[in-house]
Design an enzyme around this catalytic site. Structure first.
Site, mmCIF file in Angstrom:
data_model
loop_
_atom_site.group_PDB
_atom_site.id
_atom_site.type_symbol
_atom_site.label_atom_id
_atom_site.label_comp_id
_atom_site.label_asym_id
_atom_site.label_seq_id
_atom_site.Cartn_x
_atom_site.Cartn_y
_atom_site.Cartn_z
ATOM 1 N N HIS A 109 -3.513 -3.939 2.520
ATOM 2 C CA HIS A 109 -4.885 -3.450 2.534
ATOM 3 C C HIS A 109 -5.216 -2.586 3.754
ATOM 4 O O HIS A 109 -5.717 -1.481 3.609
ATOM 5 C CB HIS A 109 -5.851 -4.627 2.424
ATOM 6 C CG HIS A 109 -7.229 -4.254 1.966
ATOM 7 N ND1 HIS A 109 -7.460 -3.369 0.950
ATOM 8 C CD2 HIS A 109 -8.465 -4.655 2.390
ATOM 9 C CE1 HIS A 109 -8.772 -3.244 0.753
ATOM 10 N NE2 HIS A 109 -9.396 -4.002 1.630
ATOM 11 N N ASP A 119 0.831 -1.208 0.000
ATOM 12 C CA ASP A 119 0.000 0.000 0.000
ATOM 13 C C ASP A 119 0.870 1.264 0.000
ATOM 14 O O ASP A 119 0.673 2.160 0.816
ATOM 15 C CB ASP A 119 -0.946 -0.007 1.209
ATOM 16 C CG ASP A 119 -1.815 -1.265 1.239
ATOM 17 O OD1 ASP A 119 -1.249 -2.359 1.427
ATOM 18 O OD2 ASP A 119 -3.034 -1.152 1.073
ATOM 19 N N ASN A 163 -6.705 -3.915 -4.424
ATOM 20 C CA ASN A 163 -7.944 -3.316 -4.930
ATOM 21 C C ASN A 163 -7.676 -2.016 -5.691
ATOM 22 O O ASN A 163 -8.440 -1.663 -6.595
ATOM 23 C CB ASN A 163 -8.937 -3.073 -3.790
ATOM 24 C CG ASN A 163 -8.375 -2.266 -2.656
ATOM 25 O OD1 ASN A 163 -7.335 -2.624 -2.101
ATOM 26 N ND2 ASN A 163 -9.011 -1.171 -2.310
ATOM 27 N N HIS A 164 -6.584 -1.320 -5.378
ATOM 28 C CA HIS A 164 -6.300 -0.084 -6.115
ATOM 29 C C HIS A 164 -5.703 -0.358 -7.491
ATOM 30 O O HIS A 164 -5.388 0.585 -8.234
ATOM 31 C CB HIS A 164 -5.387 0.833 -5.297
ATOM 32 C CG HIS A 164 -6.130 1.489 -4.166
ATOM 33 N ND1 HIS A 164 -6.906 2.611 -4.340
ATOM 34 C CD2 HIS A 164 -6.259 1.140 -2.866
ATOM 35 C CE1 HIS A 164 -7.458 2.951 -3.182
ATOM 36 N NE2 HIS A 164 -7.081 2.073 -2.267
ATOM 37 N N TYR A 204 -1.969 4.196 -6.327
ATOM 38 C CA TYR A 204 -3.150 4.974 -5.906
ATOM 39 C C TYR A 204 -3.526 6.025 -6.947
ATOM 40 O O TYR A 204 -4.095 7.064 -6.616
ATOM 41 C CB TYR A 204 -2.967 5.605 -4.522
ATOM 42 C CG TYR A 204 -3.033 4.568 -3.417
ATOM 43 C CD1 TYR A 204 -1.968 3.701 -3.195
ATOM 44 C CD2 TYR A 204 -4.176 4.436 -2.636
ATOM 45 C CE1 TYR A 204 -2.031 2.727 -2.213
ATOM 46 C CE2 TYR A 204 -4.248 3.467 -1.650
ATOM 47 C CZ TYR A 204 -3.180 2.613 -1.445
ATOM 48 O OH TYR A 204 -3.256 1.646 -0.484
ATOM 49 N N HIS A 255 -4.166 -0.172 6.506
ATOM 50 C CA HIS A 255 -3.024 0.748 6.548
ATOM 51 C C HIS A 255 -2.475 0.857 7.967
ATOM 52 O O HIS A 255 -2.610 1.872 8.653
ATOM 53 C CB HIS A 255 -3.417 2.111 5.996
ATOM 54 C CG HIS A 255 -3.866 2.043 4.571
ATOM 55 N ND1 HIS A 255 -4.535 3.040 3.928
ATOM 56 C CD2 HIS A 255 -3.713 1.047 3.646
ATOM 57 C CE1 HIS A 255 -4.786 2.684 2.683
ATOM 58 N NE2 HIS A 255 -4.307 1.475 2.486
ATOM 59 N N HIS A 267 -3.443 -9.613 -0.905
ATOM 60 C CA HIS A 267 -3.648 -8.214 -0.523
ATOM 61 C C HIS A 267 -4.519 -8.073 0.726
ATOM 62 O O HIS A 267 -4.182 -7.346 1.648
ATOM 63 C CB HIS A 267 -4.257 -7.427 -1.685
ATOM 64 C CG HIS A 267 -4.368 -5.976 -1.360
ATOM 65 N ND1 HIS A 267 -3.267 -5.184 -1.092
ATOM 66 C CD2 HIS A 267 -5.448 -5.153 -1.206
ATOM 67 C CE1 HIS A 267 -3.654 -3.959 -0.804
ATOM 68 N NE2 HIS A 267 -4.979 -3.917 -0.858
ATOM 69 N N HIS A 278 -11.287 -0.767 10.275
ATOM 70 C CA HIS A 278 -11.382 -0.538 8.838
ATOM 71 C C HIS A 278 -11.077 -1.843 8.085
ATOM 72 O O HIS A 278 -10.099 -2.522 8.397
ATOM 73 C CB HIS A 278 -10.386 0.550 8.444
ATOM 74 C CG HIS A 278 -10.721 1.203 7.143
ATOM 75 N ND1 HIS A 278 -11.937 1.813 6.900
ATOM 76 C CD2 HIS A 278 -10.010 1.356 6.014
ATOM 77 C CE1 HIS A 278 -11.946 2.299 5.686
ATOM 78 N NE2 HIS A 278 -10.796 2.029 5.109
ATOM 79 N N HIS A 279 -11.913 -2.175 7.128
ATOM 80 C CA HIS A 279 -11.776 -3.414 6.335
ATOM 81 C C HIS A 279 -11.992 -4.680 7.175
ATOM 82 O O HIS A 279 -11.608 -5.773 6.744
ATOM 83 C CB HIS A 279 -10.392 -3.507 5.666
ATOM 84 C CG HIS A 279 -10.096 -2.425 4.676
ATOM 85 N ND1 HIS A 279 -10.998 -2.010 3.735
ATOM 86 C CD2 HIS A 279 -8.983 -1.675 4.481
ATOM 87 C CE1 HIS A 279 -10.452 -1.049 2.999
ATOM 88 N NE2 HIS A 279 -9.240 -0.822 3.439
ATOM 89 N N ASP A 314 -1.590 -2.722 -3.926
ATOM 90 C CA ASP A 314 -1.900 -1.291 -3.865
ATOM 91 C C ASP A 314 -0.630 -0.486 -4.131
ATOM 92 O O ASP A 314 0.092 -0.099 -3.215
ATOM 93 C CB ASP A 314 -2.557 -0.887 -2.547
ATOM 94 C CG ASP A 314 -4.033 -1.282 -2.509
ATOM 95 O OD1 ASP A 314 -4.513 -1.877 -3.489
ATOM 96 O OD2 ASP A 314 -4.685 -0.986 -1.500
#
Ligand SMILES: [Fe+2]
Length: 470
Positions: A357, A169, A235-236, A201, A359, A320, A329-330, A198
């Site tokens: 994924h 990421d 995903n990015h 971005y 952060h 990921h 988050h996530h 990732d």
């Protein structure tokens, strides 16, 4: 009277100690770092930053990066972009101790994404290289040529020491730059970077401005041109934007970042494997179909039994989206994939699973949660010496910032968690031991904040323990 009171106290004391010890056995090591960093969002570095500069000269190759080019580590894929004209896809290369230059011809391709047209993207695979040898290579033949070098890994073998870096990421902020700089300066000297997804971005910009893929490629060149980065799709990388007609997932990523998937019998660049030194690395795709009977499932079904731990003792999985994360988050986004694949991780004794994924940083205990069958109620992670350690290292430093909110109390599967940016180092010593360390970016410095001496799951059965933490 006094005796009775003392007995009650003794009983209470013994009970309290027993309780603490029993809890310690269940929750051994679970720790949330007290380190709190400034969680202000980090901005992307401006376009005129030195790290984004286009190299001088007509049609000069830019965004040079390399990755492993075959299954064994005797090949390298060299990729670069020329902006003015296609130019040559030729790579000239020679071993350090030889004057004899070899050459290999690559391919060139372009793609369009909405109103963006890419430069000329070159990919050239060079093969049959000597092991443990420094090679110089040159690209941009005929216009402005540029020279770089890399060192091939030692021959695959069970006791080969080798050092991998871990970054996820990353993005292209000032924090991203700190992470990469700390990795470069780490005295452990990572020889190959395992990247857990990732990348640029670019999708954070209007219409997924693909020129931010270019700036990212120029940013990482200073490291990725000299050592292989092993790619995992995040995903990015999906870049799916039907509103502007972009309906082919992963279009920029697959044009820019080639991987040697065919060499491992895969039919897709999103899942593949490599051997490198004493490690067998399986890359999985969180964002491709993975249910039973899908191509990824069928490939993995054949792949795990192929791993020969007497040849490559260290079985490492990259993906990921983490299976185990205790950040809010996530939370649980990896759950359906965990249900599908965790039994194989335990059966085949995967040593460590790295994901991004989220952060932040987190390391799990060796746990599994595979006993549940809908009706038996066995749905809590338990200690399992055959299970991997799960490490979330999505803390490269992108523009979305850190995630700081954690589920409370810290679950027993979570050994250490900290919301900071940083990078990891997996230093494989021999077939039985490897040292993993996580280095936070702290006030501009890299600080080793967590580490663990990993005991190989195939060659040792003893439990490991964290050896540092602050
Ligand atoms: Fe992600």
């Amino acid at each position: 009277m006094f005796v009775v009171r003392w007995d009650c106290f003794s009983f209470a004391l013994v009970f309290a100690v027993s309780f603490i010890l029993s809890r310690a056995e269940v929750c051994n090591g679970g720790r949330t770092s007290s380190f709190v960093r400034n969680d202000q969002l980090s901005n992307d570095m401006p376009l005129d930053s030195d790290v984004f500069q286009v190299p001088p000269g007509y049609n000069a190759p830019q965004q040079v990066h390399i990755t492993q080019g075959d299954h064994l580590g005797k090949g390298v894929i060299i990729s670069w972009i020329t902006q003015d004209e296609p130019g040559s896809s030729l790579v000239l290369y020679r071993a350090e101790n030889s004057e004899l230059k070899s050459s290999a011809e690559g391919i060139v391709l372009t793609y369009k994404y909405f109103n963006y047209t890419s430069g000329y993207i070159h990919h050239c695979t060079i093969r049959d290289l000597e092991s443990d040898t420094k090679y110089y290579y040159e690209v941009g033949i005929g216009n402005t040529s540029r020279q770089f070098w890399f060192i091939t890994p030692p021959e695959v073998g069970p006791d080969v020491a080798y050092t991998f870096g871990l970054v996820g990421d990353l993005g292209q902020t000032h924090d991203s730059n700190r992470t990469l700089t700390h990795y470069e300066l780490n005295p452990a000297k990572g020889q190959t970077l395992l990247f857990v997804g990732d990348l640029s971005y670019a999708d954070a910009y209007p219409f997924h401005d693909n020129s931010r893929w270019d700036t990212w490629g120029r940013f990482i060149e200073r490291n990725a041109a000299y050592q292989p980065w092993i790619w995992t799709a995040g995903n990015h990388e999906i870049d799916f934007l039907p509103d502007i007609g972009e309906v082919i997932p992963f279009k920029p990523y697959v044009h820019r970042y080639h991987v040697p998937y065919k060499a491992s019998g895969s039919t897709s660049p999103f899942w593949y494997s490599i051997k490198r030194a004493s490690a067998y690395i399986i890359v999985m795709s969180s964002y491709s179909a993975y249910g039973k009977y899908t191509p990824q499932y069928k490939w993995l079904e054949k792949e795990f039994p192929k791993v020969n731990r007497t040849e490559t003792p260290w079985l490492i999985v990259l993906m990921h989206c983490p299976f185990y994360s205790s950040y809010v988050h996530h939370y649980m986004e990896g759950e359906s994939m965990r249900v599908m694949y965790e039994p194989w991780f335990v059966e085949y004794m995967v040593d460590v699973v790295f994901a991004g994924h989220v952060h932040a940083y987190e390391r799990s205990e060796r746990i599994s949660n595979i006993a549940y069958n809908v009706v038996n109620g066995l749905c809590t992670p338990i200690r399992d010496p055959s299970a991997p350690v799960y490490i979330t290292i999505g803390d490269g430093g992108n523009l979305e910032g850190l995630v700081t909110e954690m589920t409370e109390p810290q679950p027993s599967y979570s050994a250490y968690r900290e919301a900071s940016f940083g990078h990891g180092i997996l230093d494989i010593k021999n077939r039985t031991h490897a040292h993993f360390s996580w280095h936070r970016n702290q006030d501009g410095y890299a600080v080793e904040a967590d580490s663990l001496l990993l005991h190989n799951r195939y060659w040792t059965v003893s439990e490991e323990s964290a050896v540092a933490g602050m």
